[in-house]
Design a protein around this motif. Structure first.
Motif, PDB file in Angstrom:
ATOM      1  N   THR A 155       0.813  -1.201  -0.123  1.00  0.00           N
ATOM      2  CA  THR A 155       0.163   0.033   0.162  1.00  0.00           C
ATOM      3  C   THR A 155       0.864   1.254   0.135  1.00  0.00           C
ATOM      4  N   GLU A 156       2.172   1.280   0.216  1.00  0.00           N
ATOM      5  CA  GLU A 156       3.091   2.197   0.173  1.00  0.00           C
ATOM      6  C   GLU A 156       3.613   2.821  -1.103  1.00  0.00           C
ATOM      7  N   ARG A 157       3.265   4.139  -1.333  1.00  0.00           N
ATOM      8  CA  ARG A 157       3.958   4.799  -2.616  1.00  0.00           C
ATOM      9  C   ARG A 157       5.391   4.253  -2.736  1.00  0.00           C
ATOM     10  N   GLY A 158       5.712   3.753  -4.120  1.00  0.00           N
ATOM     11  CA  GLY A 158       6.999   3.594  -4.208  1.00  0.00           C
ATOM     12  C   GLY A 158       7.429   1.995  -3.885  1.00  0.00           C
ATOM     13  N   ALA A 159       6.543   1.398  -3.388  1.00  0.00           N
ATOM     14  CA  ALA A 159       6.803  -0.029  -3.123  1.00  0.00           C
ATOM     15  C   ALA A 159       6.893  -0.973  -4.362  1.00  0.00           C
ATOM     16  N   PRO A 160       7.900  -1.779  -4.414  1.00  0.00           N
ATOM     17  CA  PRO A 160       7.726  -2.746  -5.662  1.00  0.00           C
ATOM     18  C   PRO A 160       6.842  -3.939  -5.320  1.00  0.00           C
ATOM     19  N   TYR A 161       6.511  -4.506  -6.345  1.00  0.00           N
ATOM     20  CA  TYR A 161       5.493  -5.673  -6.216  1.00  0.00           C
ATOM     21  C   TYR A 161       5.847  -6.685  -7.793  1.00  0.00           C
ATOM     22  N   ARG A 162       5.809  -7.781  -7.578  1.00  0.00           N
ATOM     23  CA  ARG A 162       5.876  -8.926  -8.679  1.00  0.00           C
ATOM     24  C   ARG A 162       4.602  -9.647  -8.815  1.00  0.00           C
ATOM     25  N   THR A 163       4.112  -9.864 -10.141  1.00  0.00           N
ATOM     26  CA  THR A 163       3.151 -10.756 -10.249  1.00  0.00           C
ATOM     27  C   THR A 163       3.512 -12.317 -10.337  1.00  0.00           C
ATOM     28  N   ALA A 164       2.161 -13.085 -10.248  1.00  0.00           N
ATOM     29  CA  ALA A 164       2.657 -14.435 -10.352  1.00  0.00           C
ATOM     30  C   ALA A 164       3.565 -14.622 -11.414  1.00  0.00           C
ATOM     31  N   ASP A 165       3.068 -13.852 -12.875  1.00  0.00           N
ATOM     32  CA  ASP A 165       3.882 -14.330 -13.936  1.00  0.00           C
ATOM     33  C   ASP A 165       5.135 -13.796 -14.079  1.00  0.00           C
ATOM     34  N   GLY A 166       5.490 -12.907 -12.846  1.00  0.00           N
ATOM     35  CA  GLY A 166       7.073 -12.517 -12.870  1.00  0.00           C
ATOM     36  C   GLY A 166       7.075 -10.953 -13.546  1.00  0.00           C
ATOM     37  N   ILE A 167       5.941 -10.535 -13.724  1.00  0.00           N
ATOM     38  CA  ILE A 167       5.886  -9.016 -14.166  1.00  0.00           C
ATOM     39  C   ILE A 167       6.340  -8.133 -13.026  1.00  0.00           C
ATOM     40  N   ALA A 168       7.251  -7.123 -13.097  1.00  0.00           N
ATOM     41  CA  ALA A 168       7.631  -6.191 -11.944  1.00  0.00           C
ATOM     42  C   ALA A 168       6.998  -5.034 -12.133  1.00  0.00           C
ATOM     43  N   GLY A 169       6.653  -4.535 -10.813  1.00  0.00           N
ATOM     44  CA  GLY A 169       5.992  -3.050 -10.996  1.00  0.00           C
ATOM     45  C   GLY A 169       6.301  -2.470  -9.691  1.00  0.00           C
TER      46      GLY A 169
END
Length: 130
Positions: free
Chosen positions: A48-62
């Motif tokens: 929920t934090e602005r600037g925090a990274p995440y990754r999808t189950a398919d490996g797409i980074a965001g």
């Protein structure tokens, strides 16, 4: 300029639907683990934090670009930017909009339109069973 092409955000697509549920109910689902997995493909809870990274189950980074509780979530998703926004639409009704920008071309726009329409159908099916 062709439909869907903008000067600033390149090719974009938006899909909206009004659901007969209050904003809080829709938000809790879309921002929750099950909802985020459905619309974004995350395997873990979305930060929920602005600037925090995440990754999808398919490996797409965001990266989370914006997160306003009860209002909108904006994330980068590979080379594109996705936003889900909610707005009250009368008594116990919520307008839900998925918007994606920075798509590479018109063909990608049409593919993503079909994708977001399927996602919207799946969100409605989850929230409005029967």
């Amino acid at each position: 300029m062709p439909t869907g092409l903008t000067r600033d955000a390149g090719w974009q697509i938006g899909v909206s639907r009004t659901l007969p549920l209050p904003v809080g109910t829709v938000w809790d689902f879309l921002a929750g683990e099950r909802g985020a997995a459905l619309w974004l493909g995350t395997a873990d809870p979305l930060p929920t934090e602005r600037g925090a990274p995440y990754r999808t189950a398919d490996g797409i980074a965001g990266e989370v670009r914006g997160y306003r509780v009860g209002d909108r979530i904006r994330v980068t998703h590979g080379d594109t930017t996705i936003q889900v926004a909610l707005a009250p639409a009368g008594a116990d009704r919520t307008a839900v909009t998925f918007h994606e920008e920075r798509l590479p071309d018109a063909a990608a726009r049409e593919r993503r339109r079909a994708h977001w329409q399927r996602v919207m159908d799946e969100v409605a099916a989850e929230l409005l069973p029967g």
